[in-house]
Design an enzyme around this catalytic site. Sequence first.
Site, PDB file in Angstrom:
ATOM      1  N   LYS A 111      55.197 -45.598  -8.687  1.00 51.86           N
ATOM      2  CA  LYS A 111      55.241 -44.132  -8.596  1.00 51.86           C
ATOM      3  C   LYS A 111      55.926 -43.814  -7.273  1.00 51.86           C
ATOM      4  O   LYS A 111      55.316 -43.801  -6.213  1.00 51.86           O
ATOM      5  CB  LYS A 111      53.817 -43.553  -8.614  1.00 51.86           C
ATOM      6  CG  LYS A 111      53.697 -42.163  -9.232  1.00 51.86           C
ATOM      7  CD  LYS A 111      54.554 -41.085  -8.577  1.00 51.86           C
ATOM      8  CE  LYS A 111      53.928 -40.548  -7.318  1.00 51.86           C
ATOM      9  NZ  LYS A 111      54.838 -39.581  -6.607  1.00 51.86           N
ATOM     10  N   GLY A 128      51.856 -44.365   2.559  1.00 52.61           N
ATOM     11  CA  GLY A 128      52.009 -42.923   2.760  1.00 52.61           C
ATOM     12  C   GLY A 128      51.093 -42.455   3.863  1.00 52.61           C
ATOM     13  O   GLY A 128      50.762 -43.216   4.775  1.00 52.61           O
ATOM     14  N   SER A 129      50.676 -41.204   3.772  1.00 55.43           N
ATOM     15  CA  SER A 129      49.895 -40.609   4.853  1.00 55.43           C
ATOM     16  C   SER A 129      48.454 -41.129   4.845  1.00 55.43           C
ATOM     17  O   SER A 129      47.935 -41.548   3.807  1.00 55.43           O
ATOM     18  CB  SER A 129      49.886 -39.094   4.684  1.00 55.43           C
ATOM     19  OG  SER A 129      49.322 -38.761   3.439  1.00 55.43           O
ATOM     20  N   GLU A 167      49.156 -48.872   3.578  1.00 50.14           N
ATOM     21  CA  GLU A 167      50.069 -48.835   4.727  1.00 50.14           C
ATOM     22  C   GLU A 167      50.226 -47.372   5.092  1.00 50.14           C
ATOM     23  O   GLU A 167      50.875 -46.619   4.354  1.00 50.14           O
ATOM     24  CB  GLU A 167      51.429 -49.410   4.352  1.00 50.14           C
ATOM     25  CG  GLU A 167      51.401 -50.864   3.950  1.00 50.14           C
ATOM     26  CD  GLU A 167      51.653 -51.797   5.109  1.00 50.14           C
ATOM     27  OE1 GLU A 167      51.281 -52.962   5.011  1.00 50.14           O
ATOM     28  OE2 GLU A 167      52.220 -51.333   6.111  1.00 50.14           O
TER      29      GLU A 167
HETATM   30  P1  NAD Z   1      52.245 -38.847   1.208  1.00 46.93           P
HETATM   31  O1  NAD Z   1      50.931 -39.475   1.500  1.00 46.93           O
HETATM   32  O2  NAD Z   1      52.323 -37.386   1.094  1.00 46.93           O
HETATM   33  O3  NAD Z   1      52.855 -39.408  -0.170  1.00 46.93           O
HETATM   34  C1  NAD Z   1      53.029 -40.786  -0.404  1.00 46.93           C
HETATM   35  C2  NAD Z   1      53.032 -41.030  -1.899  1.00 46.93           C
HETATM   36  O4  NAD Z   1      51.734 -40.722  -2.411  1.00 46.93           O
HETATM   37  C3  NAD Z   1      54.016 -40.174  -2.691  1.00 46.93           C
HETATM   38  O5  NAD Z   1      54.559 -40.927  -3.751  1.00 46.93           O
HETATM   39  C4  NAD Z   1      53.129 -39.065  -3.242  1.00 46.93           C
HETATM   40  O6  NAD Z   1      53.616 -38.489  -4.416  1.00 46.93           O
HETATM   41  C5  NAD Z   1      51.847 -39.837  -3.508  1.00 46.93           C
HETATM   42  N1  NAD Z   1      50.639 -39.019  -3.573  1.00 46.93           N
HETATM   43  C6  NAD Z   1      50.423 -37.785  -3.053  1.00 46.93           C
HETATM   44  N2  NAD Z   1      49.183 -37.351  -3.375  1.00 46.93           N
HETATM   45  C7  NAD Z   1      48.595 -38.344  -4.097  1.00 46.93           C
HETATM   46  C8  NAD Z   1      47.315 -38.506  -4.712  1.00 46.93           C
HETATM   47  N3  NAD Z   1      46.386 -37.573  -4.644  1.00 46.93           N
HETATM   48  N4  NAD Z   1      47.067 -39.672  -5.345  1.00 46.93           N
HETATM   49  C9  NAD Z   1      47.985 -40.646  -5.413  1.00 46.93           C
HETATM   50  N5  NAD Z   1      49.223 -40.534  -4.882  1.00 46.93           N
HETATM   51  C10 NAD Z   1      49.522 -39.406  -4.220  1.00 46.93           C
HETATM   52  O7  NAD Z   1      53.223 -39.418   2.315  1.00 46.93           O
HETATM   53  P2  NAD Z   1      54.752 -39.047   2.537  1.00 46.93           P
HETATM   54  O8  NAD Z   1      54.778 -37.663   3.089  1.00 46.93           O
HETATM   55  O9  NAD Z   1      55.543 -39.360   1.318  1.00 46.93           O
HETATM   56  O10 NAD Z   1      55.161 -40.104   3.667  1.00 46.93           O
HETATM   57  C11 NAD Z   1      54.888 -39.913   4.998  1.00 46.93           C
HETATM   58  C12 NAD Z   1      53.672 -40.699   5.437  1.00 46.93           C
HETATM   59  O11 NAD Z   1      53.777 -42.054   5.033  1.00 46.93           O
HETATM   60  C13 NAD Z   1      53.510 -40.766   6.934  1.00 46.93           C
HETATM   61  O12 NAD Z   1      52.168 -40.546   7.299  1.00 46.93           O
HETATM   62  C14 NAD Z   1      53.918 -42.182   7.286  1.00 46.93           C
HETATM   63  O13 NAD Z   1      53.373 -42.672   8.473  1.00 46.93           O
HETATM   64  C15 NAD Z   1      53.462 -42.934   6.107  1.00 46.93           C
HETATM   65  N6  NAD Z   1      54.215 -44.189   5.953  1.00 46.93           N
HETATM   66  C16 NAD Z   1      53.609 -45.360   6.264  1.00 46.93           C
HETATM   67  C17 NAD Z   1      54.313 -46.559   6.168  1.00 46.93           C
HETATM   68  C18 NAD Z   1      53.673 -47.860   6.529  1.00 46.93           C
HETATM   69  O14 NAD Z   1      54.220 -48.898   6.183  1.00 46.93           O
HETATM   70  N7  NAD Z   1      52.557 -47.852   7.214  1.00 46.93           N
HETATM   71  C19 NAD Z   1      55.617 -46.542   5.736  1.00 46.93           C
HETATM   72  C20 NAD Z   1      56.208 -45.334   5.426  1.00 46.93           C
HETATM   73  C21 NAD Z   1      55.491 -44.156   5.528  1.00 46.93           C
END
Ligand code: NAD
Length: 494
Positions: A183, A236-237, A258
Amino acid sequence: MELHLPATPRRFEMFIDGCSVSGPSSADIVRQSPAHGVPVSVYQSGTAREVDAAVAAARRAFDHGDWPRVGGAGRAAVLLRAATLIREHREELAIVETLESGKPITQSRGEVENAAGMWEYAAGVARVLHGDSFNNLDGGLFGIVVREPIGVVGIITPWNFPFFILAERLPFVLAAGCTAVLKPSEFTSGTTVMMAGLLKTAGLPDGVVNVVTGYGDPAGQAITEHRDVDMVSFTGSTAVGRSTLIASARNIKKVGLELGGKNPQLVFADADLDAAADGVLFGVCFNAGQCCVSGSRLLAERSIAGPLADRIVELARKVRVGDPLEENTQVGAIVNEKQMGRILGYIEQGQQAGARLLCGGARRPGTGLFVEPTVFSGVEEGMSIATDEIFGPVLCIQPFDTFEEGLALANRTQYGLSATVWTSNLDTAIRASREVKAGRVWVNTTITGGPEMPIGGFKQSGIGRETGLYGVDEYTEIKSVQIQLGGRQRWVRE
Ligand code: NAD
């Protein structure tokens, strides 16, 4: 070569059980290039229904298909062909990545190249994965430790490095013999769908990799809650990572996380200050600061903090921000209006809290979401710019007086993703590397590595590791088999 914007947006279908699949067309997601403000891609908005179909396909491929049963050599051959196909489609992949994410084309090309390297490395890993044996057990027992693929893995990825983050996970998942449901982010799904097509061409059996595009809720949420998914790898976040952990409790699935970071750059007075200034600036500007390992906190030994800040500001004014399709651009666009608003909001909070703005701080007028590299000094503990992940090219400078104070400051955060140390003293470098609480540490360089090295976070930056031999382990279950040799001693005495 001059690159042009597409005349019409490119359509990406979902990919389930080896076929392209449409979702409810009324709910298409139209992606605008954040640098140019024109539509460049259209994705399907997947729902729990498509997730069910994708998980069912992955489940069938895992429970009854060839992939988990084929030997390492067979898996390696497919992964190597995938790497070759990535290189053959390098330019096409890089252009889609740049148009959707806003990052400079030179960076996208580099990411695609490095992603191919990940696939090649994982091909090797498929052949070295093995268990263990114990020939030293009591009572005539012989023990075998068997490594098995964990099953169906849901991979949820963010928008900042869509193709590369996928390459840090998917080839390792496949090397282990697992099947997957992907996804991608709703902002940058194109290259993930393209990768599924390349894998089919490479000979991956149908159902082993499936892609459901769409929003986090419902599509991502349905994966994390799904009872037939054995593991979720979420990037993600930290906020969504936390909800992933909760949703996964439904069937106690394994979770790899991560997440975010607020990563320190520790500069000691004995460092090569010119090299440090350049490295610190790169570390906070790379991918316009939208980088989980962005070195956004500069902790500088007090005696050099002033001259170092001056040098960074001098260099920051020379960074080329602009059209990511231009070969010379170093910093491209911010991913979307919401993220731009977040960055500008933090800059305003920093100024209101009394931090000194040394350069940048504003959005560029005109089309496209561009923000200048921004540097704050006079940053005090407790200010939001010092504690929160801003995810933009915003550097906060804080001085320290002793080694202990610098390390305490570096570790005073909920995060623990990465840290960078600049010093010419080997002792300081090793002591700092030992004491800093972070999954990745760089010394006299930043944001670099290779597929051999594991990545992941301490504290609220995550759980588990990706890449390297440590990374592939996460996608396996360990089974211990005890075999009685020479007959078992009887329990019932007659
Ligand atoms: P996000 O958490 O908003 O989204 C990440 C993914 O999760 C997307 O595909 C999104 O559609 C999905 N998502 C959103 N809500 C969800 C839910 N309720 N259930 C399941 N999936 C859901 O993050 P973003 O804005 O896409 O990316 C930025 C963040 O990612 C930053 O905090 C960054 O530090 C982090 N990040 C971490 C790493 C790492 O390796 N540690 C790498 C890249 C980004």
